[in-house]
Design an enzyme around this catalytic site. Sequence first.
Site, PDB file in Angstrom:
ATOM      1  CB  SER A  25      -0.958  -0.035   1.194  1.00 42.52           C
ATOM      2  OG  SER A  25      -1.879   1.040   1.128  1.00 42.52           O
ATOM      3  CG  HIS A  52      -4.232  -0.820  -0.782  1.00 41.76           C
ATOM      4  ND1 HIS A  52      -4.001  -0.698   0.564  1.00 41.76           N
ATOM      5  CD2 HIS A  52      -4.782  -2.053  -0.948  1.00 41.76           C
ATOM      6  CE1 HIS A  52      -4.391  -1.797   1.182  1.00 41.76           C
ATOM      7  NE2 HIS A  52      -4.861  -2.639   0.284  1.00 41.76           N
ATOM      8  CG  ASP A 145      -5.947  -5.344   2.404  1.00 41.95           C
ATOM      9  OD1 ASP A 145      -6.456  -6.446   2.671  1.00 41.95           O
ATOM     10  OD2 ASP A 145      -5.875  -4.883   1.249  1.00 41.95           O
TER      11      ASP A 145
END
Length: 204
Positions: A25, A52, A145
């Site tokens: 991310s 992401h 995540d």
Amino acid sequence: MNTGTLDSLLLSRASALEAVVIGASAGGVQALLQIFAGLGADYRLPIVTVLHLPDDRRSQLAEVFQQRLGVRVKEADDKESLQGGTLYFAASGYHLLIENDRSFSLSREEPLHFSRPSIDVLFESAADVYGPALMGVLLTGANEDGAQGIATIKQLGGLTVVQDPADAQVPTMPEAALALGPADFVLPIPGIQALLAELNKSQC
């Protein structure tokens, strides 16, 4: 946790690998560029990556990375079969899953951890398909995540790699993964790059 080279046990497991999944991310683009810098046209494993992305903007990751790497790079398409020697990126706005027949499927289900594509969705679906023949790599990021996904890969016998939080631009994601349990490798970016190179040698 192993921070050195592949020992004999891990080497025997590595030679049986069929796929690599990677999640990142915040800070991920630079980390991935460094990790993939040594990948050439002779790389044998498929590598599937979720980074992401904003949900409302088309991803240009495949184009950007293809200009800089020797390995084949593309965005994963729905119903496409995974091929060795290819680096795949998830499209923006869709979860990316791997099906039992080793093909991709795209989903517009609700975001997970505020993210679509979600790292957990990719990791958990890949773990169900590949089991011990999968390696998962979790990198820098600002939420949780991927933590449950890397734990699932571990539970199903796969190899797990987490970026050393001290080396991550944003350590939240690797810290969340390690809070759920140990990884096979906790490495800085150069170590992860070297590990991918060693894995390719083990596929010979």
